[in-house]
Design a protein around this motif. Structure first.
Motif, PDB file in Angstrom:
ATOM      1  N   UNK A 123       0.823  -1.212   0.000  1.00 13.93           N
ATOM      2  CA  UNK A 123       0.000   0.000   0.000  1.00 13.93           C
ATOM      3  C   UNK A 123       0.855   1.259   0.000  1.00 13.93           C
ATOM      4  N   UNK A 124       2.036   1.187   0.632  1.00 14.79           N
ATOM      5  CA  UNK A 124       2.910   2.385   0.679  1.00 14.79           C
ATOM      6  C   UNK A 124       3.895   2.410  -0.483  1.00 14.79           C
ATOM      7  N   UNK A 125       3.732   1.466  -1.418  1.00 13.24           N
ATOM      8  CA  UNK A 125       4.513   1.554  -2.645  1.00 13.24           C
ATOM      9  C   UNK A 125       5.668   0.581  -2.795  1.00 13.24           C
ATOM     10  N   UNK A 126       5.837  -0.360  -1.847  1.00 17.98           N
ATOM     11  CA  UNK A 126       6.913  -1.352  -1.978  1.00 17.98           C
ATOM     12  C   UNK A 126       6.498  -2.362  -3.046  1.00 17.98           C
ATOM     13  N   UNK A 127       7.376  -2.566  -4.025  1.00 14.90           N
ATOM     14  CA  UNK A 127       7.057  -3.462  -5.126  1.00 14.90           C
ATOM     15  C   UNK A 127       7.193  -4.927  -4.711  1.00 14.90           C
ATOM     16  N   UNK A 128       6.453  -5.771  -5.430  1.00 12.59           N
ATOM     17  CA  UNK A 128       6.487  -7.205  -5.148  1.00 12.59           C
ATOM     18  C   UNK A 128       7.902  -7.761  -5.283  1.00 12.59           C
ATOM     19  N   UNK A 129       8.640  -7.252  -6.265  1.00 12.87           N
ATOM     20  CA  UNK A 129      10.007  -7.715  -6.471  1.00 12.87           C
ATOM     21  C   UNK A 129      10.883  -7.515  -5.241  1.00 12.87           C
ATOM     22  N   UNK A 130      10.672  -6.399  -4.547  1.00 12.43           N
ATOM     23  CA  UNK A 130      11.448  -6.121  -3.328  1.00 12.43           C
ATOM     24  C   UNK A 130      11.130  -7.132  -2.228  1.00 12.43           C
ATOM     25  N   UNK A 131       9.846  -7.515  -2.141  1.00 12.10           N
ATOM     26  CA  UNK A 131       9.457  -8.502  -1.134  1.00 12.10           C
ATOM     27  C   UNK A 131      10.074  -9.877  -1.440  1.00 12.10           C
ATOM     28  N   UNK A 132      10.111 -10.206  -2.730  1.00  7.85           N
ATOM     29  CA  UNK A 132      10.758 -11.458  -3.115  1.00  7.85           C
ATOM     30  C   UNK A 132      12.253 -11.403  -2.811  1.00  7.85           C
ATOM     31  N   UNK A 133      12.873 -10.268  -3.073  1.00  6.26           N
ATOM     32  CA  UNK A 133      14.310 -10.135  -2.797  1.00  6.26           C
ATOM     33  C   UNK A 133      14.604 -10.311  -1.313  1.00  6.26           C
ATOM     34  N   UNK A 134      13.725  -9.800  -0.462  1.00  7.83           N
ATOM     35  CA  UNK A 134      13.908  -9.961   0.973  1.00  7.83           C
ATOM     36  C   UNK A 134      13.830 -11.445   1.353  1.00  7.83           C
ATOM     37  N   UNK A 135      12.865 -12.161   0.791  1.00 11.31           N
ATOM     38  CA  UNK A 135      12.707 -13.588   1.080  1.00 11.31           C
ATOM     39  C   UNK A 135      13.911 -14.379   0.563  1.00 11.31           C
ATOM     40  N   UNK A 136      14.376 -14.041  -0.660  1.00 13.01           N
ATOM     41  CA  UNK A 136      15.540 -14.728  -1.222  1.00 13.01           C
ATOM     42  C   UNK A 136      16.789 -14.460  -0.381  1.00 13.01           C
ATOM     43  N   UNK A 137      16.920 -13.243   0.088  1.00 16.69           N
ATOM     44  CA  UNK A 137      18.084 -12.896   0.914  1.00 16.69           C
ATOM     45  C   UNK A 137      18.089 -13.706   2.201  1.00 16.69           C
ATOM     46  N   UNK A 138      16.925 -13.872   2.818  1.00 13.63           N
ATOM     47  CA  UNK A 138      16.838 -14.677   4.034  1.00 13.63           C
ATOM     48  C   UNK A 138      17.192 -16.130   3.754  1.00 13.63           C
ATOM     49  N   UNK A 139      16.672 -16.658   2.644  1.00 14.13           N
ATOM     50  CA  UNK A 139      16.990 -18.025   2.258  1.00 14.13           C
ATOM     51  C   UNK A 139      18.487 -18.183   2.015  1.00 14.13           C
TER      52      UNK A 139
END
Length: 349
Positions: free
Chosen positions: A262-278
């Motif tokens: 809602x505040x403008x964070x793109x889906x790609x950024x959320x995936x990058x966060x998950x990949x980084x954790x993995x």
């Protein structure tokens, strides 16, 4: 990466549990892989030490080296077409050492071969594993069926066949001991073969690549297939583990994802966060398991067939990371599909 690390620090227990499971699975995979490679060396290092090439056996032998017999005419035909061809025979047997202890070995006789030691008549060269068991140069080995003993002339490293130490003897001794005057197998290395782009075909002879010939060894393919299947299942389990873990995490964080979208964070950024954790979890777990498995290789008993190289460890680690990436990505499909308001409402329930 910064956001991913910040969340992992906030939920240390959750990610530590995942990392511990990945560490245990990867360690078990490395250990089994080391045992697989070790058993492979113990079963067929005599063949695996040879360069890439082509093996020839009698077609009527039905892919069984012990039934193969190359006539003098066939050997001459192979030599004329491939002057650098080597001929050898293998026969499982035993001998009695100076302490009257019976030893099982694989007797090998080779002609025109630079791959195996050339042995004088009346002598034998043994695999070094027998030296560790007390046999020394100059000892005489005997057998109730032999007329004369053989004298140990030396030792070679890592030459085994069918889980037995290799015993290299002179072709004349081989013929006398096993009552045969023919060779079983011909071998032509690709590096010296004429027309090496394609194996030369000979009448009534069957050609095998290195891997194909290994599979003619009794128990080799079944042994390797069983252990490799275990490794594959462990890799699949690790991928499923990542998928299930991140799926559960994503379900719990749908509300947060909705706010971020809602505040403008793109889906790609959320995936990058998950990949980084993995990636962070995988790398830390794999480094620890790799170090422990290499230490295990150094500390393992000498009789244990364990062989795990750093390149093999690196390849397995890369496969773990790829499978973890796939598992995490599959679990994150819901992130792409979720609508901000719907996720916020679900998070508030």
């Amino acid at each position: 990466m910064k956001m991913a690390w910040k969340e992992m620090k906030k939920n240390k227990l959750r990610y530590t549990i995942l990392g511990s499971i990945v560490f245990l699975i990867s360690l078990l995979t490395f250990i089994i892989s080391g045992l697989t490679n070790g058993l492979s060396q113990d079963n067929a290092s005599l063949i695996k030490n040879l360069p890439d090439g082509t093996f020839y056996m009698e077609e009527e032998a039905d892919e069984t080296y012990s039934f193969s017999s190359l006539s003098e005419e066939q050997q001459q035909e192979i030599t004329e077409a491939q002057p650098e061809a080597a001929f050898f025979s293998i026969q499982m047997g035993n001998f009695i050492d100076t302490s009257d202890k019976q030893r099982s070995v694989a007797y090998i006789a080779a002609t025109n071969s630079s791959y195996y030691p050339q042995v004088n008549f009346g002598e034998v060269i043994l695999d070094a594993s027998l030296e560790e068991e007390g046999i020394a140069v100059g000892d005489e080995i005997t057998n109730e069926q032999w007329d004369q003993p053989l004298t140990v002339a030396g030792f070679v490293n890592h030459e085994k066949f069918s889980h037995s130490a290799a015993a290299f003897i002179n072709p004349d001794d081989f013929q006398a001991l096993f009552h045969t005057d023919t060779m079983q197998i011909a071998f032509v290395a690709d590096s010296v073969a004429q027309n090496s782009n394609e194996a030369t075909a000979f009448k009534e002879l069957q050609a095998f690549s290195n891997s194909e010939f290994l599979n003619t060894i009794p128990s080799y393919s079944a042994e390797q297939l069983s252990l490799n299947m275990i490794v594959i299942f462990l890799l699949v389990i690790s991928g499923m583990l990542f998928a299930i873990f991140f799926y559960m995490i994503n379900v719990q964080k749908l509300g947060i994802y909705g706010i971020l979208k809602a505040i403008g964070v793109k889906t790609g950024k959320l995936f990058q966060m998950m990949w980084a954790q993995m990636f962070i979890i995988s790398v830390i777990s794999l480094i620890l398991s790799a170090l422990i498995s290499q230490a295990f290789q150094l500390l393992a008993p000498g009789g244990m067939p364990f062989h795990l190289t750093w390149p093999a460890t690196g390849q397995l680690s890369l496969v773990f990371i790829i499978i973890g990436f796939i598992g995490a990505t599959l679990s994150g499909i819901q992130i792409k599909r979720v609508e901000p308001m719907q996720a916020i409402q679900q998070g508030e329930m």
